[in-house]
Design a protein around this motif. Structure first.
Motif, PDB file in Angstrom:
ATOM      1  N   PHE A   7       0.855  -1.193   0.000  1.00 52.97           N
ATOM      2  CA  PHE A   7       0.000   0.000   0.000  1.00 52.97           C
ATOM      3  C   PHE A   7       0.886   1.237   0.000  1.00 52.97           C
ATOM      4  N   PHE A   8       0.486   2.236  -0.776  1.00 54.19           N
ATOM      5  CA  PHE A   8       1.248   3.459  -0.945  1.00 54.19           C
ATOM      6  C   PHE A   8       0.393   4.662  -0.555  1.00 54.19           C
ATOM      7  N   LYS A   9       0.926   5.496   0.349  1.00 55.80           N
ATOM      8  CA  LYS A   9       0.298   6.768   0.703  1.00 55.80           C
ATOM      9  C   LYS A   9       1.203   7.857   0.135  1.00 55.80           C
ATOM     10  N   LEU A  10       0.644   8.663  -0.745  1.00 55.29           N
ATOM     11  CA  LEU A  10       1.440   9.671  -1.429  1.00 55.29           C
ATOM     12  C   LEU A  10       1.653  10.915  -0.580  1.00 55.29           C
ATOM     13  N   ALA A  15      -4.621  13.899  -8.189  1.00 57.00           N
ATOM     14  CA  ALA A  15      -5.077  12.890  -9.149  1.00 57.00           C
ATOM     15  C   ALA A  15      -3.948  12.506 -10.110  1.00 57.00           C
ATOM     16  N   GLU A  16      -3.186  13.475 -10.562  1.00 53.03           N
ATOM     17  CA  GLU A  16      -2.109  13.212 -11.517  1.00 53.03           C
ATOM     18  C   GLU A  16      -1.020  12.335 -10.907  1.00 53.03           C
ATOM     19  N   LYS A  17      -0.644  12.636  -9.660  1.00 55.61           N
ATOM     20  CA  LYS A  17       0.423  11.851  -9.014  1.00 55.61           C
ATOM     21  C   LYS A  17      -0.056  10.440  -8.699  1.00 55.61           C
ATOM     22  N   ILE A  18      -1.305  10.307  -8.274  1.00 54.34           N
ATOM     23  CA  ILE A  18      -1.849   8.974  -7.974  1.00 54.34           C
ATOM     24  C   ILE A  18      -1.850   8.118  -9.243  1.00 54.34           C
ATOM     25  N   ILE A  19      -2.267   8.683 -10.346  1.00 54.75           N
ATOM     26  CA  ILE A  19      -2.268   7.952 -11.612  1.00 54.75           C
ATOM     27  C   ILE A  19      -0.844   7.602 -12.029  1.00 54.75           C
ATOM     28  N   ALA A  20       0.091   8.520 -11.838  1.00 56.13           N
ATOM     29  CA  ALA A  20       1.494   8.255 -12.192  1.00 56.13           C
ATOM     30  C   ALA A  20       2.060   7.102 -11.372  1.00 56.13           C
ATOM     31  N   VAL A  78      11.405   1.425 -10.218  1.00 55.97           N
ATOM     32  CA  VAL A  78      10.128   1.515  -9.501  1.00 55.97           C
ATOM     33  C   VAL A  78      10.330   1.960  -8.053  1.00 55.97           C
ATOM     34  N   VAL A  79      11.212   1.311  -7.328  1.00 58.09           N
ATOM     35  CA  VAL A  79      11.408   1.636  -5.904  1.00 58.09           C
ATOM     36  C   VAL A  79      11.820   3.097  -5.708  1.00 58.09           C
ATOM     37  N   ASN A  85       7.835   9.680  -4.095  1.00 59.85           N
ATOM     38  CA  ASN A  85       6.469  10.184  -4.153  1.00 59.85           C
ATOM     39  C   ASN A  85       5.577   9.767  -2.988  1.00 59.85           C
ATOM     40  N   CYS A  86       6.083   8.933  -2.086  1.00 58.55           N
ATOM     41  CA  CYS A  86       5.238   8.391  -1.018  1.00 58.55           C
ATOM     42  C   CYS A  86       5.729   8.784   0.365  1.00 58.55           C
ATOM     43  N   SER A  87       4.787   9.052   1.254  1.00 59.86           N
ATOM     44  CA  SER A  87       5.120   9.334   2.649  1.00 59.86           C
ATOM     45  C   SER A  87       5.107   8.059   3.486  1.00 59.86           C
ATOM     46  N   SER A  88       4.421   7.030   2.998  1.00 58.08           N
ATOM     47  CA  SER A  88       4.348   5.765   3.726  1.00 58.08           C
ATOM     48  C   SER A  88       4.130   4.633   2.733  1.00 58.08           C
TER      49      SER A  88
END
Length: 96
Positions: A7-10, A15-20, A78-79, A85-88
């Protein structure tokens, strides 16, 4: 078979970053031989406890999961993108 769920929390859940992020995860399709199944989806509930994106992958064995972890595309492309881009990021791995 082993299931690997992440699970990724941005940091900035636009919306653009979530899709990316979702698209970057899906870009692994066909690039990593050990990866038997790949799903990535965007959360539709958007509650306080929700994460933004989920990844579900399946592997034939724990060895294949370990090979995936260090695969050049996963580890080198990927990593770093996810970490930038993720805080968690949280994961669960289990045998089925």
């Amino acid at each position: 078979m082993v299931t690997h769920i992440v699970f990724f929390k941005l940091t900035e859940p636009t919306a653009e970053k979530i899709i990316a992020v979702r698209d970057k995860l899906l870009s692994m399709e066909g690039k990593i031989a050990e990866l038997r199944q790949l799903e990535a989806g965007i959360d539709v509930i958007r509650s306080e406890r929700s994460y933004d994106v989920a990844l579900v992958t399946k592997f034939d064995s724990l060895d294949d999961l370990q090979t995936y972890q260090v695969h050049p595309y996963h580890a080198g492309e990927v990593v770093p993108f996810m970490k930038a881009n993720c805080s968690s990021i949280v994961a669960v791995d289990y045998e089925i």
